[in-house]
Design an enzyme around this catalytic site. Structure first.
Site, short mmCIF file in Angstrom:
data_model
loop_
_atom_site.label_atom_id
_atom_site.label_comp_id
_atom_site.label_asym_id
_atom_site.label_seq_id
_atom_site.Cartn_x
_atom_site.Cartn_y
_atom_site.Cartn_z
N GLY B 202 -54.25 66.03 -25.84
CA GLY B 202 -54.94 65.05 -25.00
C GLY B 202 -56.43 65.29 -24.90
O GLY B 202 -57.03 65.89 -25.79
N ASP B 227 -46.48 59.34 -30.63
CA ASP B 227 -46.37 60.43 -29.66
C ASP B 227 -47.67 61.22 -29.74
O ASP B 227 -47.90 61.97 -30.70
CB ASP B 227 -45.16 61.31 -30.06
N LEU B 228 -48.53 61.07 -28.76
CA LEU B 228 -49.91 61.56 -28.84
C LEU B 228 -50.00 63.06 -29.19
O LEU B 228 -49.44 63.90 -28.49
CB LEU B 228 -50.64 61.31 -27.51
N ASP B 229 -50.71 63.37 -30.27
CA ASP B 229 -50.95 64.75 -30.70
C ASP B 229 -49.64 65.49 -31.01
O ASP B 229 -49.61 66.73 -30.95
CB ASP B 229 -51.78 65.51 -29.65
N GLU B 230 -48.60 64.75 -31.31
CA GLU B 230 -47.32 65.37 -31.63
C GLU B 230 -46.91 65.13 -33.09
O GLU B 230 -45.82 65.51 -33.50
CB GLU B 230 -46.22 64.82 -30.71
#
Lengths: 285, 285, 285, 285
Positions: B202, B227-230
Site C-alpha cells: 500500500g 489484489d493490491l501488491d499481492e
C-alpha cells in the site's frame, strides 16, 4: 531394476555438438527415468559441453550406465553417475584456526552437508578436541622443516588411499602443497583463500587489504594447483568494511565469509555441481 | 528453411510427466536445431512442468512450430516461440518521478534492454521532456476523479490495441488499476512497488519502513493483479540503511533499487524468462 | 551573525592528541552552533585524527572560522568549512560510454547529487547530445597522438581554472593522465575503474575477469594518482555472475555497478565526507 | 586514578539540546581521558539525543562518573559507563535447533563475542551435549502445557536473578513469552525471527515465504515485546533464493542468516552499541 526408485545424478562433459541433450535424455527415457533437474552449458571459449541432470528411475547404476553407454561412446564423453545425497568421503586438513572445521562438521552433523569425514589431519594439535566432539578421528603432525613436510604429504596420500577419499579440503590449512601433491590431488582438493582473488594472493591478505584501503573484503574457494592461489575458482563472497577496522578486526570479520564460502563450495562439489572448464569452473546450482 | 540461421527461444508449460525433455529436444533435433541454452523446472506444488530453451536452426517459426506440434498436442502444453533479441512492444505508464523511466529508456537506447516503446502515458505531464529526448511519443491525461480514471484506463487499453502492446510497465505510476483493467492485462502488466513485499503493502512504504525501524529497505517488481501488491513477484532487491536516515532520504536511496529491480524484471520478461506458476513465478536466468 | 541560521560542514585533520573533540566542540559552542552530526576517527597507522561535523548556527563563514582559529592553530590542523548542500563545481571527462555521465546528470537534475557541471569534456563527440539534454556545455577533442594528448590535458587544466573546478570526474574516460596532470589534480580527481581493485588493474578487466573465472565482478572509485589504478579507494561494489556470462555480458552487467559506485563516491566527496589518510581514505557516511 | 589506563564505553541519552557534546567531552577532558571513538545522533522524530564514546583514561569508574555527573544532572540524561571488552552475562534459551547456539558459543570461545554464558535453558534436552562441549551448564524443562510454561518462565526469571543476567537471548527458542515475562525483561531480551520483518510475522515464515514466491529470504534480530514480532529491530539480513527451492531448503538456507544476524545483534548489544529510540533502535557501529 530395483523395487524402490533410485535418485541419480548424471554429469556428462564432451566436445559440443548438436543433439547431445536429445541423446542423453533418450537414454534416460530408455532407463524409464523421470528427469527432476537438468542444466547444460556450452562453453564458447573451450568448445566443451557440460550437462548435469537428476533422474528418478528403478534402474540401478549399471543399468543406467548401460543405457548411457552408446551416448558416451558416440560423443567421447566423460560421464559420472552418482546417487543423490550420498555422503562424499572427505579428508579435512587444518592448522590452528577452527572456524572452517567447526562450520563443516556442524553442517555435516545437522544433515545439511552431504559429506562424511573419516579423518581430520592437522599440522598443529589444537583442533583435536573439536574433531572429537563431532566424533571424527584426528591426527596431527608438526610441519616445521622439509622432512616433516614430506612426511605430512605422505600421510595425506596414505589417508586418501586408505579411506578412498574423494575430496581433500584445506580448511585454513596454512601449508603449501608440493607440486607432486598438487598433481596427485588435481581436481579433488579445495582450498579457502582469505581474500577476493585475484587480489591479495599469497600471505597476509587481510593486512594487505587494510594497507590498500579496500572497502570490501572477501574469501575465495578454489581448486588447489601448483600455481599458488591461481586454481579454478568455485565460489567467492565479500563483505563491507570501513576505514575504522584494524587488520585484526578484518581477520575476525573475514572468518564468517571464509566458513560460508568453503562450505558452499564443498556442498556443490559433493552434489556433483562443479565441473572444470580449463581454468574456469562450471557451477550448476 | 532459411539461409541464415535463426536463434529461437522456446518456452513450454504443461503438467509434469516423464519424457517431456526428450520429446521437446527430439523436436529440436528434427528441426536440425542446436540447443544453446536449456532450463527446466518441475513444480512440486502445482505439478506443472516448465521449460525454456534457446536453439540455433535454419528452421523458420512455422517449421519449428510444426516440429513441436506433436509434443504440444501429446502433453497439452502451452508453447511459445520467440526470436532471441526481438524487442518487446512495451507501453510505459508514469506519474511524476522519472528515475524508472530514465533507466528503462537509457538501457533501451544503449542496446541492453530488448524493448521498443511506442508510447509513454502519464497522469502528469512532467516526464514529457525526458521521453522526447529519447524520441518516444508521450501523452498525459490528468486522473483526479472517477471519470478521468475511466478515460485513462480506456486510453491505456486503446494504446495496447493500437500498438499491439505485449507488456505494460508501471514505472512508478501512482494509480491503482480497476479490477477490469487488471483482468484485461493479466500476466502482461508489471509494477514496481517501493518496498520489500510482503512488508509495507500500500501507500507510503518508506515512511512506514522508517517508523518500523527496518535495517534494509527494498523494492519489488511484480505482476499487477486486482489484489493490491499481492501479484506474483518477479524480482526483489534491498539495500542497507541505518537509524540516521530520514524518511525523505529513504525515498532517494530507494530510487536506485526501484530502477534496477524494474529494469531487471522487464529484461527477463522480454527474454521470455518469466513463467507463471500460480501465485509464484519461475524465472529462468 | 545572520538572520537565518546557516548549516555548516566542518572537517578537521591533524595529528592525534587528547582534547581535540572538546576543543572543536567548544568553538562550536562559542559560535552558538548546534551540532547535528559528528564523526571522528583516530588512525592508528598514521597517527592522524579526522573529524567531520555539521552545525546549525547564525554565525557566518568568517565568524565560524574565527571561533575555530585558536583550535586550528593549537593543533596545527587542516580545517575546511563548507555549506551543507552547496553544489560542487565538477568537470566531467568522458569517452564514448554514456552510462556514468547519464547517471551523474540525472541525479544532479533530480536534486539528489549536490554538484554543478559547467562543462563535460570528451575525447569523442558521442555524448554531446546527452549533455545537451541536461543543458550542460560539451566539448570534444580527439586524443590519438601525443600532441593531441598534451592539448587535451592543457584544455582540462584551463577548464579547471576558468570554472574554478573543485572536482574532476573521469566518467569512463579512457585516457591515462600524465604524471604532471595527476600532480596538478591530486586529491581532486576521481576515476571509476571497472574492476574490484586490486584485481585486474589496467586494460580490459572484464575480459580478464572472465578468463580467470571470478564469481563476482566489481567496480572501484578511486583518486587518480600517477601510479595506475593504485590511488586511494573511495568506494567499491560487486555483483554476482556465473560461468554462463560472456565477457560482453560482463561489460553490460558491470555498467550498473560502475554508475552507482562513481555517483556514490562523487556524492560523498561533494559532501566533504572523504578525507585522505595516506594511501587510504576515511569515509564519514 | 589507577596505574594502568582503563578503556571505558560511555553512553548517554537525553532530550536534544545544544552543547551536549561539548559538555560530555569536557567531562572526559576533566577525567584526563582520550576519546578513541565517538558517535552521536539526534532523533528528529523523538527529539532525543544519543551519544556513545570510548575513552582511555586513568580514571576508574567512580571518578569518571563523578566527572560526568554534572552533565547528567544538567541534561537529565541516562548515562551508562562500561568497560570495553567486559563479557556480558548472557542467558541463552533454546529448543531443538542448534545452529544459533553453536554460532554463539563458538564465537564466544574464539574470543570474538564478548559474552559469558552461565546457563543455557531449553524446552527440549537435545542441545545439552553441545552446551557441554563448550563447558556451559544446561538445563531443560518440557513446556507442553500452561503449568509447565509458567514453571519455565519462573525458572528463567530465577536464572536472571541468580546469575545477574544482563541479556536473555532467544536462540530459536520456540515459545512465546507471557506479557509479564516480556515486561520483566524489557530492553534486555533479544529474539531471532526467521523472516525479514515485518513480512511473515508469526509461525512458519519459510513456508509462507515459499507460497508467496519471494526472491529473498531473511532474518531479523529484535527486542522481545508483548506485541509478537513487533519489537524494535536490531539487525536484519537477507539472501537470494529462486523458484526451485522447496520450503525445506529455505529452512536450511535461512539458518546461516539467522545465526549471523543473531550473533551480530548480540555483539552490538554487548558492546553497548544498541540504544532504544521508541520503537526504533539507534545502532552505533
Amino acid at each position: 531394476m530395483s523395487e524402490t526408485p533410485h535418485h541419480w545424478i548424471v554429469t556428462l562433459v564432451c566436445d559440443d555438438r548438436p543433439g547431445i541433450v536429445h541423446a542423453v535424455t533418450g537414454a534416460i527415457v530408455e532407463a524409464e527415468g523421470n528427469i527432476t533437474e537438468l542444466q547444460q552449458f556450452s562453453s564458447l571459449g573451450s568448445g566443451r559441453f557440460f550437462l548435469r541432470l537428476q533422474t528418478e528411475t528403478h534402474a540401478d547404476h549399471d543399468a543406467l550406465l548401460a543405457a548411457l553407454q552408446p551416448v558416451i561412446d558416440r560423443y567421447g564423453a566423460e560421464c559420472r553417475i552418482d546417487a543423490v545425497g550420498r555422503p562424499l568421503r572427505t579428508l579435512v586438513l587444518v592448522s590452528k584456526a577452527g572456524h572452517c572445521l567447526n562450520d563443516l562438521l556442524f553442517r555435516q552433523r545437522s544433515g545439511t552437508l552431504p559429506i562424511e569425514v573419516p579423518l581430520v589431519l592437522g599440522n598443529h594439535p589444537d583442533l583435536g578436541e573439536l574433531a572429537a566432539f563431532y566424533g571424527v578421528p584426528f591426527a596431527s603432525h608438526p610441519v616445521t622443516d622439509a622432512e616433516q613436510k614430506a612426511a605430512m604429504e605422505a600421510r595425506i596420500l596414505a589417508a586418501v588411499d586408505e579411506h578412498d577419499i574423494e575430496l581433500v579440503v584445506l580448511a585454513r590449512y596454512m601449508q603449501i602443497f608440493s607440486p607432486e601433491l598438487c598433481a596427485a590431488l588435481a581436481g579433488r582438493a579445495i582450498n579457502i583463500h582469505h581474500s577476493f582473488l585475484p587480489g591479495f594472493k599469497g600471505a597476509n591478505p587481510y593486512a594487505r587489504a587494510h594497507a590498500r584501503g579496500v572497502k570490501l573484503i572477501g574469501a575465495t574457494a578454489h581448486f588447489v594447483t601448483s600455481d599458488l592461489d591461481e586454481g579454478p575458482i568455485i565460489e567467492q563472497n565479500v563483505t563491507r568494511v570501513d576505514h575504522s577496522r584494524s587488520p585484526e578486526e578484518l581477520v575476525v570479520i573475514g572468518r564468517d565469509i571464509e566458513s560460508r564460502t568453503l562450505s558452499q563450495a564443498v556442498r556443490w562439489f559433493a552434489e556433483d555441481r562443479v565441473l572444470l572448464d580449463g581454468q574456469r569452473t562450471v557451477i550448476f546450482t
